[in-house]
Design an enzyme around this catalytic site. Structure first.
Site, mmCIF file in Angstrom:
data_model
loop_
_atom_site.group_PDB
_atom_site.id
_atom_site.type_symbol
_atom_site.label_atom_id
_atom_site.label_comp_id
_atom_site.label_asym_id
_atom_site.label_seq_id
_atom_site.Cartn_x
_atom_site.Cartn_y
_atom_site.Cartn_z
ATOM 1 N N SER A 1 0.863 -1.195 0.000
ATOM 2 C CA SER A 1 0.000 0.000 0.000
ATOM 3 C C SER A 1 0.886 1.227 0.000
ATOM 4 O O SER A 1 2.040 1.171 0.456
ATOM 5 C CB SER A 1 -0.866 0.004 1.271
ATOM 6 O OG SER A 1 -1.504 1.247 1.425
ATOM 7 N N TYR B 1 -1.092 -1.174 10.366
ATOM 8 C CA TYR B 1 -1.356 -1.473 8.951
ATOM 9 C C TYR B 1 -0.171 -1.023 8.093
ATOM 10 O O TYR B 1 0.379 -1.803 7.296
ATOM 11 C CB TYR B 1 -2.649 -0.786 8.490
ATOM 12 C CG TYR B 1 -2.980 -1.029 7.036
ATOM 13 C CD1 TYR B 1 -3.512 -2.251 6.621
ATOM 14 C CD2 TYR B 1 -2.747 -0.051 6.072
ATOM 15 C CE1 TYR B 1 -3.808 -2.494 5.279
ATOM 16 C CE2 TYR B 1 -3.048 -0.276 4.739
ATOM 17 C CZ TYR B 1 -3.577 -1.493 4.350
ATOM 18 O OH TYR B 1 -3.870 -1.722 3.014
#
Ligand SMILES: NC(=O)c1ccc[n+]([C@@H]2O[C@H](COP(=O)([O-])OP(=O)(O)OC[C@H]3O[C@@H](n4cnc5c(N)ncnc54)[C@H](OP(=O)(O)O)[C@@H]3O)[C@@H](O)[C@H]2O)c1
Length: 252
Positions: free
Chosen positions: A138, A148
């Site tokens: 990401s 994350y």
């Protein structure tokens, strides 16, 4: 003709990879937890593209699920030429307020599963001196955004090293780092995305197209879309506090 294994292939980016690779004539192994949904995707791809599609129902946050997929990647009779490590999810709250059991499941899904699957794929692919791995990370990997982004940073760093190390043996590894993509991801994670500007959303199709083109170009890190390439450059070079402030905007 080659064979590709895609995790999280029943929805979003994984489904986009399945669709595009099927269109290009690749046989597929599709992995996710929801077997009914996976079977429907497989039927559709077989009917539209005339390819062979296998489904493998597995929970990649669990050791036995990871092992079942790793065994498939180690197969000598039906080798996999492209692994797309894509399955993932997010939590709605920041680390320190979440349940640690949820965080550990996330760590297993976002880090341990790609690690275990990459290991199986590398061992098989280097033996054949050919193959490729796409690790779906990401843009968050370049910003400090809790567990994350930390998980995704791990994937980017490992992919960069693995590509340098294994490219001479004929095996390519690339981290894919998209910005916001319209999928089920944010709804599933109960994330409030109301602050995200329309121009920030990417389509699954464009992300997949850019990723496969970057893999062909030999890139170790792919950041789809010019606007996100600029943001990635900013995130890599600006002071951490400034990047963190910008990264908090839109999604608190
Ligand atoms: N959407 C974004 O804005 C965005 C941006 C950057 C990176 N990413 C990354 O892109 C990847 C794909 O996300 P997406 O946006 O396509 O999400 P999505 O639309 O929610 O799809 C997630 C896929 O992963 C599968 N999955 C979820 N948990 C799983 C588990 N424990 N075991 C096996 N499969 C599991 C889901 O199927 P089942 O529920 O049936 O298992 C589904 O097929 C993730 O790694 C995510 O971090 C997304």
């Amino acid at each position: 003709m080659t064979r590709a294994l895609i995790t999280g292939a029943s929805a979003g980016i994984g489904h986009g990879f399945a669709d595009e690779l099927a269109r290009r004539g690749h046989d597929l192994v599709l992995v996710a937890r929801n077997g009914e949904r996976l079977a429907a995707v497989a039927d559709d791809l077989r009917a539209r593209h005339g390819i062979e599609v296998e489904t493998l129902v597995a929970d990649l946050s669990q050791r036995d699920g990871m092992q079942a997929v790793a065994d498939c990647l180690s197969s000598v009779d039906a080798p996999v030429d492209l692994l797309v490590n894509n399955a993932g999810s997010g939590l709605p709250d920041w680390f320190g307020t979440t349940d640690i059991a949820d965080e550990e499941r996330q760590l297993d899904l976002l880090v341990r599963a790609p690690l275990v699957l990459m290991d199986a794929a590398l061992k098989s692919m280097t033996g054949r001196r050919s193959g490729a791995i796409i690790n779906v990370a990401s843009l968050a990997a370049f910003t400090p955004r809790g567990t994350y982004s930390a998980s995704k940073a791990y994937l980017v760093n490992l992919s960069q090293w693995a590509d340098l190390h294994y490219a001479p043996s004929g095996v390519r590894v690339m981290a894919l780092c998209p910005g916001f993509v319209r999928t089920e991801f944010h709804e599933r994670g109960q994330m409030d995305m109301s602050g995200i500007k329309p121009w920030m959303w990417l389509s699954v199709e464009s992300v997949v197209r850019d990723a496969l083109a970057d893999l062909d170009r030999g890139r170790a890190v792919s950041v789809p879309a010019r606007r996100y390439k600029v943001l990635a450059a900013f995130a890599r070079h600006a002071p951490a506090a400034l990047v963190a402030r910008q990264a908090r905007r839109g999604r608190e």
